[in-house]
Design a protein around this motif. Structure first.
Motif, PDB file in Angstrom:
ATOM      1  N   CYS A 319       0.823  -1.222   0.000  1.00 11.52           N
ATOM      2  CA  CYS A 319       0.000   0.000   0.000  1.00 11.52           C
ATOM      3  C   CYS A 319       0.853   1.266   0.000  1.00 11.52           C
ATOM      4  CB  CYS A 319      -0.920  -0.003   1.214  1.00 11.52           C
ATOM      5  SG  CYS A 319      -1.882   1.505   1.389  1.00 11.52           S
ATOM      6  N   ILE A 320       0.518   2.201  -0.882  1.00 15.23           N
ATOM      7  CA  ILE A 320       1.216   3.485  -0.914  1.00 15.23           C
ATOM      8  C   ILE A 320       0.333   4.606  -0.371  1.00 15.23           C
ATOM      9  CG2 ILE A 320       2.858   2.846  -2.725  1.00 15.23           C
ATOM     10  CD1 ILE A 320       1.011   4.276  -4.749  1.00 15.23           C
ATOM     11  N   CYS A 322      -2.591   5.871  -1.037  1.00 12.32           N
ATOM     12  CA  CYS A 322      -3.119   6.873  -1.968  1.00 12.32           C
ATOM     13  C   CYS A 322      -4.548   7.241  -1.624  1.00 12.32           C
ATOM     14  CB  CYS A 322      -3.039   6.341  -3.398  1.00 12.32           C
ATOM     15  SG  CYS A 322      -4.231   5.040  -3.734  1.00 12.32           S
ATOM     16  N   SER A 323      -5.244   6.313  -0.997  1.00  7.86           N
ATOM     17  CA  SER A 323      -6.647   6.469  -0.581  1.00  7.86           C
ATOM     18  C   SER A 323      -7.658   6.320  -1.715  1.00  7.86           C
ATOM     19  CB  SER A 323      -6.896   7.761   0.212  1.00  7.86           C
ATOM     20  OG  SER A 323      -6.709   8.888  -0.561  1.00  7.86           O
ATOM     21  N   CYS A 325      -8.829   3.613  -2.740  1.00  7.09           N
ATOM     22  CA  CYS A 325      -9.796   2.581  -2.342  1.00  7.09           C
ATOM     23  C   CYS A 325     -10.869   3.157  -1.427  1.00  7.09           C
ATOM     24  CB  CYS A 325      -9.085   1.392  -1.693  1.00  7.09           C
ATOM     25  SG  CYS A 325      -8.107   1.773  -0.227  1.00  7.09           S
ATOM     26  N   ILE A 348      -8.602  -0.457   2.837  1.00 10.82           N
ATOM     27  CA  ILE A 348      -7.254  -0.837   3.263  1.00 10.82           C
ATOM     28  C   ILE A 348      -7.204  -0.976   4.780  1.00 10.82           C
ATOM     29  CG2 ILE A 348      -6.411   1.581   3.214  1.00 10.82           C
ATOM     30  CD1 ILE A 348      -4.335  -1.624   2.602  1.00 10.82           C
ATOM     31  N   CYS A 382      -6.914   0.099  -7.050  1.00 10.27           N
ATOM     32  CA  CYS A 382      -5.663   0.132  -6.279  1.00 10.27           C
ATOM     33  C   CYS A 382      -4.438   0.164  -7.200  1.00 10.27           C
ATOM     34  CB  CYS A 382      -5.562  -1.072  -5.342  1.00 10.27           C
ATOM     35  SG  CYS A 382      -3.997  -1.111  -4.443  1.00 10.27           S
ATOM     36  N   PRO A 383      -3.588   1.188  -7.063  1.00 10.93           N
ATOM     37  CA  PRO A 383      -2.446   1.322  -7.972  1.00 10.93           C
ATOM     38  C   PRO A 383      -1.379   0.252  -7.766  1.00 10.93           C
ATOM     39  CG  PRO A 383      -2.330   2.973  -6.256  1.00 10.93           C
ATOM     40  CD  PRO A 383      -3.665   2.309  -6.111  1.00 10.93           C
ATOM     41  N   VAL A 384      -1.414  -0.433  -6.624  1.00 10.55           N
ATOM     42  CA  VAL A 384      -0.467  -1.528  -6.421  1.00 10.55           C
ATOM     43  C   VAL A 384      -1.199  -2.867  -6.374  1.00 10.55           C
ATOM     44  CG1 VAL A 384       1.432  -0.229  -5.387  1.00 10.55           C
ATOM     45  CG2 VAL A 384      -0.451  -0.988  -3.945  1.00 10.55           C
ATOM     46  N   ILE A 386      -3.620  -4.388  -4.814  1.00 10.84           N
ATOM     47  CA  ILE A 386      -3.878  -5.210  -3.631  1.00 10.84           C
ATOM     48  C   ILE A 386      -5.269  -5.818  -3.794  1.00 10.84           C
ATOM     49  CG2 ILE A 386      -4.111  -5.232  -1.119  1.00 10.84           C
ATOM     50  CD1 ILE A 386      -2.240  -2.757  -1.106  1.00 10.84           C
TER      51      ILE A 386
HETATM   52  S1  SF4 Z   1      -5.889   2.005  -3.217  1.00  6.58           S
HETATM   53 FE1  SF4 Z   1      -4.277   0.527  -2.725  1.00  6.58          FE
HETATM   54  S2  SF4 Z   1      -2.450   1.780  -2.445  1.00  6.58           S
HETATM   55 FE2  SF4 Z   1      -4.177   3.163  -2.366  1.00  6.58          FE
HETATM   56  S3  SF4 Z   1      -4.657   3.332  -0.166  1.00  6.58           S
HETATM   57 FE3  SF4 Z   1      -5.958   1.721  -0.986  1.00  6.58          FE
HETATM   58  S4  SF4 Z   1      -4.796  -0.147  -0.674  1.00  6.58           S
HETATM   59 FE4  SF4 Z   1      -3.353   1.538  -0.425  1.00  6.58          FE
END
Ligand code: SF4
Lengths: 477, 201, 257
Positions: A319-320, A322-323, A325, A348, A382-384, A386
């Motif tokens: 998780c980075i 970013c919010s 989600c 998250i 989610c940019p990574v 998850i």
């Molecule tokens: S979208 Fe992914 S990276 Fe961004 S806050 Fe949520 S879990 Fe973390």
């Protein structure tokens, strides 16, 4: 507060009920998340390699986590070589103690802070206050939360639950006690509110001797920390004080400088919905003649290694923050962040809190994996990458398993009964004839009232599908 | 400087590292492969457009016009200038170790840049000659920044590849801003409220 | 090709008309469909509540019932999604490699109805006629777990006489979410109420979706609100032909308040 979760918070369903009853809150949230969803979709749509970037970002993080010990050692070595002092902390208390020690050594009674999730997680402000040291939040939203004696409710915009009129009132009522008062003629126009914050905080930036930050990324190979921000308060805290302490979760590591580019592309677009955020600062230890000449980095575990050991849940450490989600989550949009009882709310938060703290201990934490309809909107943005729904389901199994062995709950007994019913079609057919399975199950679980308070229950038909099939030979006779 | 807490926290280091080692014992993952590439020149028009999207002031000019444009942008404001700027700024204050409070009393700053990023409209300062230390381009309220067209690269990967991480870097995309009030962007908080970019050549 | 109908426990018990509609529809398209009587439930109610051990019997029953079929068709994105994406989890939990192999094979042969029609049979015009105004809610598991995309809409667009109306905020979850609907009933109802409001805003007579569970939730709210909107499963609309009265889910006035 010594962990990611606020103490004394009720379990999610109860906290959500209170939030749902607050129509102003729901209006503020719907407006804010609606705005940001549109902006994100626009700038993400601009890139034709978005999916590739997500895959790459996830891959870089996975590789970093798989070999985390090596990267942490490299990071420590590079930071030290660049003139920084590296500290390690097993938990929140140790991390806070390091910051307090640095502040005490410089005999200051205040520090200025860049918005940092890690420092809220470890309860740094409270720990410093206990030592007589004021920690001034300088991010606008954090300032609103701090002045309003409130709790954060969003990762990026901790005061997202406040609208402009409420923010104006907080400034008018509370700024004077903390320093420069709000201008007399302050209105609720956002640019005026931003200017009031500028005036209020400027004197603090100019006199502060110690700055405290987190880091969005820590590049191991070069010992470089990265802070991504918008307002310039970050630059102020990272640049003007003589001493800088950065509190960094051990999962923030990016192995190489070259790999940073992926994150600088996906983070701003996912976060504020911009091609790039106004300011990103990177620094490697001490730069003679420029910025703080004493630099500390605190590498914090505080549950991260517990999450790391969880083979399914480990991905949450990608998780980075970013919010994105949160902004797309239909549950978050209606309940807001406080219902999650943690500095990490939303989808998250529903996985990260149980992963950091473990399940089977605290009812509130155990309620979080259930705070989702599993709609999957979070995973999609989610940019990574998850896979939050899968981790939620896995954590639910962990919660259930943690409670096995004792006296089975009504739910556990009903699930066992359902499991047995579904073991064979003969039993299922019998159950259908006896009760109408769905409504019967709902009644046995004591769930019928929860369903029927606002929704009509369907009545069971006179004949099940399988009975019809048998009677009519699949409609042929 | 005695290492704070080093003595008492050395076991924290060992323990955290041990936990990390145990937690990742079965984990494997290979970093995604990258093809290395040379930074590509960026589209200067796009750069100018995208800087302007952030509500920065953007002007294109030739090399001999720079000093006049700087003077016009300052419009009488007193500016601090770093060593090595290479342009005459009449009435300016040199940076001879000014304190933060001194800088707060100065209206403006004029700097060069290290890289421009076309895709995102970003300017990167590495605080080398002509760019000044970090505080310089932060405290004054107007930042006039001179970017040469040949400094503009295509995108973020090209920018990262051309920068030296050993130096402090400041990536600037428009004037300071916030989205903290109802997630709507408002320009002008703690950093310079006006960013004036001169794209030369 | 041997095709089996996975009617789902909910469809079997509470919404048998949906299964009958699938049988009618497929037979009209020349596909003889079997109903393996050994089937019970995909196990999703247990899996998604965290009761993995309790899901094992259902998954075993699934593997036994559908063994040997070339295609398994379910009128549910959610149950098809469970078969495709969650059965492996349950098999691993049971520590049963043979079961894991069986469900992996079956999972790849399990289709949500619109997938089966568009991808396997290669049709979008199924010869249906339904002269009513309709709005379509893409359920989350169809949309995001399976990625059915616009297959259901491409099928609906070909229905004679249909007046298809766009649903505002269509991709947003209705709030059903299995046990979420009762564990977090307040939030679930708040989400569903917004969905129901959007449905009414379209002015459509009928709300269509590919999952009976979500329809039961939204329909329950619509009826409580006396919105006058009927709910129908996608299969029921696609099975409808000229003259034949569609087997709609219960009319609002037939239900106890
Ligand atoms: S979208 Fe992914 S990276 Fe961004 S806050 Fe949520 S879990 Fe973390």
């Amino acid at each position: 507060m010594t962990g990611a979760t606020f103490v004394g918070m009720p379990a999610f369903p109860e906290a959500a009920r209170a939030a749902l009853a607050d129509s102003q809150l729901r209006h503020n949230l719907a407006h804010a998340t609606g705005t940001i969803r549109g902006k994100r979709a626009r700038v993400v749509g601009e890139l034709d390699d978005w999916e590739e970037l997500r895959t790459r970002a996830a891959g870089v993080k996975d590789a970093a986590l798989a070999d985390l010990e090596t990267h942490l050692l490299t990071l420590e070595e590079r930071l030290t070589a660049a003139g920084a002092t590296v500290h390690w902390a097993r938990d929140a208390a140790e991390a806070s103690a390091v910051v307090a020690q640095v502040a005490r050594a410089h005999e200051v009674d205040e520090v200025v802070k860049v918005k940092s999730m890690a420092t809220v997680e470890i309860g740094l402000n409270e720990a410093l206050a206990a030592e007589g040291i004021a920690a001034w939040e300088t991010d606008l939203a954090e300032l609103i939360v701090q002045l309003g004696d409130d709790l954060p409710s969003h990762i990026l915009v901790p005061a997202i639950h406040r609208n402009r009129a409420e923010i104006r009132q907080i400034f008018v009522d509370k700024m004077a006690a903390a320093g420069r008062p709000a201008p007399d003629d302050l209105t609720e126009v956002p640019s005026e509110l931003a200017n009031a914050a500028r005036l209020h905080l400027r004197e603090k930036f100019l006199r502060a001797k110690v700055g405290v930050s987190g880091a969005n990324f820590a590049v191991a190979e070069t010992g470089t920390l990265v802070v991504v921000e918008s307002e310039g308060n970050g630059r102020m805290c990272l640049t003007l004080p003589e001493v800088l302490v950065s509190v960094v979760g051990i999962e923030k590591v990016v192995p190489t400088w070259a790999e940073l580019d992926t994150f600088l592309q996906v983070l701003p677009r996912s976060s504020t919905g911009e091609r790039m955020n106004p300011y990103t600062s990177t620094w490697s230890g001490v730069t003679p003649g420029d910025g703080p000449q004493e630099v500390h980095v605190v590498l914090v575990d505080n549950g991260r290694t517990r999450a790391l050991a969880d083979e399914v849940g480990r991905q949450a450490l990608r998780c980075i923050r970013c919010s994105a989600c949160l902004n797309v989550c239909p549950v978050y949009e209606r309940t807001g962040g406080h219902a999650y009882g943690s500095v990490y709310p939303g989808p998250i938060g529903a996985i990260l809190n149980p992963l950091l703290k473990g399940v089977g201990v605290d009812e509130q934490v155990d309620s979080l994996p259930y705070a989702s309809s599993l709609c999957g909107a979070c995973y999609e943005v989610c940019p990574v990458k998850i896979d939050i729904p899968s981790v939620l389901v896995d954590l639910r199994a962990q919660v259930v398993d943690a409670h096995r062995g004792g006296r089975p709950s009504v739910e556990a007994a009903a699930m066992k009964g359902a499991g047995q019913t579904f073991a064979s079609s003969r039993r299922l057919g019998l159950a259908q004839r006896l009760t109408g399975l769905g409504t019967g199950l709902a009644r046995r679980l004591g769930l019928a009232p929860a369903w029927s308070s606002a929704r009509d229950l369907p009545t069971a038909p006179p004949e099940s599908f399988r009975a019809w099939w048998r009677r009519t030979d699949g409609g042929r006779s | 400087m005695a290492a704070y807490g080093r003595g008492s926290l050395v076991s924290a280091r060992d323990e955290v590292l041990r936990r990390v080692r145990e937690a990742t014992a079965s984990a494997t993952a290979t970093p995604p492969a990258r093809e290395s590439r040379e930074p590509r020149p960026g589209d200067v028009d796009r750069f100018a457009e995208r800087v302007a999207d952030y509500k920065a002031v953007v002007e294109r000019c030739g090399p001999d016009e720079v000093e006049a444009r700087i003077a016009a942008a300052l419009d009488g404001a007193v500016a601090v200038v770093p060593d090595g700027l290479g342009y005459a700024v009449p009435g300016s204050v040199p940076d001879d170790g000014l304190s933060a409070t001194d800088l707060d009393g100065i209206d403006a700053v004029v700097t060069l840049a290290r890289v421009g990023v076309a895709e995102t409209g970003t300017i990167v300062l590495d605080h080398g000659p002509g760019q000044g230390r970090r505080a310089l381009s932060l405290v004054p309220d107007l930042h006039v920044c001179v970017v040469r067209a040949d400094q503009v690269v295509a995108d973020v990967p090209d920018a990262v590849a051309s920068l030296d991480p050993a130096r402090p870097l400041t990536w600037i995309s428009g004037p300071s801003a916030t989205s903290d009030i109802e997630l709507d962007r408002v320009e002008g908080v703690h950093g310079p409220r006006t960013l004036h970019v001169l794209v030369v050549g | 090709m041997r095709v089996a109908l996975m009617v789902t426990c909910l469809g079997d018990t509470l919404f048998p008309e949906v299964g009958k509609a699938v049988v009618r529809l497929l037979s009209r398209l020349g596909v003889e469909v079997d109903f393996p009587e050994g089937q019970t439930c995909c196990g999703q109610p247990m899996v998604n509540s965290g009761y993995l051990d309790e899901a094992v019997p259902a998954v075993r029953a699934f593997a036994a019932a559908f063994e040997g079929y070339d295609a398994v068709v379910a009128p549910s994105g959610s149950c098809a999604g469970c078969a495709r994406h969650q059965h492996g989890l349950v098999a691993r939990r049971a520590d049963d490699p043979a079961l894991a192999e069986a469900v992996a094979t079956l999972g790849s042969r399990t289709y949500e109805l619109s997938e089966f029609l568009v991808d396997v049979l290669g049709v979008t015009d199924v010869g249906a006629s339904f002269p009513h105004s309709v709005t379509y809610h893409p359920t989350c598991h169809s949309l995001r777990m399976l990625g059915v995309g616009d297959r259901p809409l491409s099928l609906l667009r070909e229905v004679r006489g249909i007046d298809l109306r766009e649903l505002p905020g269509e991709a947003e979850c209705c709030g059903f979410g299995g046990t979420f609907a009762v564990k977090n009933a307040d939030t679930s109802v708040a989400m569903g109420a917004d969905k129901a409001r959007h449905v009414r805003e379209t002015g459509a007579e009928v709300l269509v979706a590919g999952d009976s569970s979500c329809l039961m939730h939204i329909g329950g709210l619509l009826r409580r609100q006396r919105g006058g909107v009927r709910t129908m499963h996608l299969a029921e609309v696609l099975a409808a032909t000229e003259g034949a009265s569609p087997g709609a889910s219960p009319e609002p006035d037939r239900l106890p308040a």
